[in-house]
Design an enzyme around this catalytic site. Structure first.
Site, PDB file in Angstrom:
ATOM      1  N   TYR A 174       3.914  58.646   2.798  1.00 29.76           N
ATOM      2  CA  TYR A 174       4.911  59.663   3.119  1.00 29.76           C
ATOM      3  C   TYR A 174       6.139  59.546   2.238  1.00 29.76           C
ATOM      4  O   TYR A 174       6.564  58.448   1.908  1.00 29.76           O
ATOM      5  CB  TYR A 174       5.361  59.508   4.582  1.00 29.76           C
ATOM      6  CG  TYR A 174       5.046  60.725   5.403  1.00 29.76           C
ATOM      7  CD1 TYR A 174       3.888  60.795   6.159  1.00 29.76           C
ATOM      8  CD2 TYR A 174       5.903  61.824   5.397  1.00 29.76           C
ATOM      9  CE1 TYR A 174       3.594  61.926   6.897  1.00 29.76           C
ATOM     10  CE2 TYR A 174       5.608  62.953   6.138  1.00 29.76           C
ATOM     11  CZ  TYR A 174       4.458  63.003   6.884  1.00 29.76           C
ATOM     12  OH  TYR A 174       4.166  64.123   7.605  1.00 29.76           O
TER      13      TYR A 174
ATOM     14  N   ASP B  85       9.805  52.546   9.872  1.00 26.26           N
ATOM     15  CA  ASP B  85       9.809  52.461   8.411  1.00 26.26           C
ATOM     16  C   ASP B  85      11.052  51.804   7.817  1.00 26.26           C
ATOM     17  O   ASP B  85      10.965  51.152   6.781  1.00 26.26           O
ATOM     18  CB  ASP B  85       9.636  53.858   7.805  1.00 26.26           C
ATOM     19  CG  ASP B  85       8.187  54.330   7.866  1.00 26.26           C
ATOM     20  OD1 ASP B  85       7.292  53.469   7.903  1.00 26.26           O
ATOM     21  OD2 ASP B  85       7.951  55.542   7.864  1.00 26.26           O
TER      22      ASP B  85
END
Ligand SMILES: [Cu+2]
Length: 559
Positions: A290, A202
């Protein structure tokens, strides 16, 4: 990293494809409700060589803003963004219903609970004289006995640098040159065609700063918080502002800094206690579904706590099953049924922190202080066994590759070999692991090769300015040839050098029903704590709080 243009191209190519459109129509999805997102594709071998690949998967946002809970399962489009063409369409989920929108909306304004009496009364912390920190030149944070530089970063999110703490003689002593989240690796545990590639990096692929939205006053951060904007370069070079991306605030959570009371029978009447007040720098990255909350918390006793909180939405998989009684093939379940037709797939999260410690100067060493069981000699003592701390200084990188073990415990010290305390102990800081998880994937599994920084929880490397990103500088479709594990395989010398400590904070996540439709925050942390750095308890002189120091407020109702 892919640019917004790349991702737009991937979506345009997908949406203009006939086969894709037929599949969407066959599933009864209105194109106005169609949301498509580009999860990263990972790296899985020669087929993808020479292509810039984006995978596209879609959701229905009909009757909910929480489209993540309504996946169009089994439909995955692989796009070559340079050639602007589809490489492959996988369409295996036609028999899987799109989960219903019922109870997926998490917004307060549309919540059925919004008119209910809150569980607790509103509260905030009183600061009658205002906060006791300052932010100079937009970046230099001065608070209590700490001073450090705080910078928003498009990739790492927050970078703390030049962290120094004041000693008794008033001199500021160096603790850390630079610390930041270096990579965030999230492998999902499902070998299906639409899921096997889900193994995100990420920080490198999306950017923890690039995805950090503005913090929400009074809820993300308390009253009296100071907010800092991020200013980054966009893909075309123009500046973009991420407003209120980081907040800084003091925290008094009712905890105790130190205390002692003495038993009255001994003739003493002693009750001494000091409140614990800390300073927190916080940001929250919303990487698609998320949310990751990053806290750097500084204590006046010299401790730094680095905490990661996970919240937001699960990445879920559609399934024909509405309850566990009608599952006829347990192998279909790569996670928990968290709602009707929704599986929360098992996955891990690993955050690697780059911690360039400079304890009292650049040249430091790393020591493992191992607790070893010793046995007494026959007749020596009524005790049969006891523990002894045995210190071993790491000479090379291999000596400092640490896998945490509960039954073979150690402390891990970074210290300055040429700086001693009054009593002759080397001045240092120790890294104290908290809750953690190790990667259990095969070392030669493609995602694990790319996320090989998770092979150990602790690593120590000699400082090298090209070694900042634990999963590699360029991670989109990377093959894992530029990772912490690769650099560190050289087994370089690390004694009395400018060293970098790396810590991987991990979570195994087996989803549960409480994670639906938005997850309550789950956190884990680790600490950097002084060890023989100060000559005594550095907050012995802290002042207690007295009633006269606080404003006179009375609650509007009695107890
Ligand atoms: Cu998770």
């Amino acid at each position: 990293m892919f640019t917004v243009d790349d991702l737009t191209t991937a979506l345009q190519v997908t949406l203009s494809d006939l086969e894709f459109n037929k599949s969407i129509i066959a599933r009864g999805v209105d194109f106005n409700d169609l949301i498509c997102a580009p999860p990263s594709s990972g790296w899985f071998g020669a087929d993808e060589e020479g292509k810039r690949i984006v995978k596209v998967e879609c959701f229905s946002s009909q009757n909910t803003p929480n489209f993540y809970m309504r996946p169009i399962e089994g439909l995955t489009v692989t796009v070559d963004v340079d050639r602007k063409e589809i490489v492959k369409i996988t369409d295996t989920g036609r028999g899987i219903p799109i989960p219903k929108a019922t109870n997926t909306d998490y917004r307060y304004t549309s919540s059925p609970f919004s008119d209910m009496t809150p569980l607790t009364n509103p509260m905030s912390m009183e600061q009658p004289k205002g906060p006791s920190f300052t932010v100079e030149n937009g970046h230099i944070v001065k608070w209590a006995n700490w001073v450090f530089h705080l910078k928003p970063d498009i990739r790492a999110g927050m970078i703390i640098s030049q962290a120094k703490i004041r000693a008794e003689n008033g001199e500021y002593r160096s603790v850390m040159y630079k610390g930041f989240a270096s990579e965030l690796f999230v492998p999902y545990m499902d070998p299906d065609e639409s899921w096997y590639f889900k193994s995100y990096m990420d920080a490198g692929e999306f950017g923890l700063g690039a995805t950090a939205m503005a913090l929400l006053e009074l809820n993300d951060c308390p009253r009296h918080a100071y907010y800092m904007d991020g200013v980054f370069a966009s893909a075309d070079g123009r500046p973009v502002i991420q407003p209120n991306m980081i907040c800084i605030f003091e925290r008094y959570s009712g905890d105790i800094g130190w205390r002692h009371s003495e038993i009255p029978v001994l003739g003493f009447d002693i009750r001494e206690s000091r409140p614990k007040v800390t300073l927190v720098a916080r940001m929250a990255a919303s990487v698609g579904n998320y949310d990751y909350i990053f806290d750097w918390e500084f204590q006046t006793d010299g401790l730094i706590r680095i905490k990661v909180g996970l919240t937001g939405m699960l990445m879920v998989k559609g399934t024909p099953y509405e309850n566990i009684y009608n599952i006829f093939n347990a192998n279909d379940m790569t996670g928990t049924l968290v709602s009707e037709n929704v599986i929360g797939v098992v996955h891990d999260h690993f955050v690697s922190f780059h911690l360039d410690m400079d304890i009292d100067g650049a040249n430091n060493s790393f020591a493992k202080v191992n607790l070893v069981k010793e046995n007494t000699l026959p007749g020596q003592s009524p005790r049969r066994s006891y523990l002894k701390a045995k210190r071993k200084v790491a000479k090379t990188e291999n000596d400092a590759k640490i896998k945490l073990k509960l039954y073979d415990p150690s402390e891990f010290h970074v210290f300055n070999p040429s700086k001693r305390s009054r009593l002759g102990n080397p001045t240092g800081y120790k890294i104290i692991p908290g809750g953690n998880a190790a990667s259990l994937l095969d070392l030669d599994d493609p995602p694990q090769i790319r996320g090989a920084f998770t092979n150990n929880q602790i690593w120590v490397t000699p400082h090298n300015k090209t070694e900042e990103w634990a999963g590699g500088l360029l991670v989109s479709q990377s093959k894992g040839d530029d990772t912490l594990a690769v650099w560190s395989a050289r087994n370089r010398e690390i004694e009395n050098k400018d060293i970098v400590l790396w810590y991987t904070l991990g979570f195994h996540h087996i989803p549960c029903q409480e994670d639906f439709p938005v997850m309550p925050t789950v956190s884990s942390s680790f600490e950097l704590k002084p060890v023989n750095f100060f000559d005594r308890n550095p907050i012995m002189g802290a002042t207690p709080t007295f009633q006269k120091d606080l404003p006179v407020c009375s609650a509007s109702r009695s107890y």
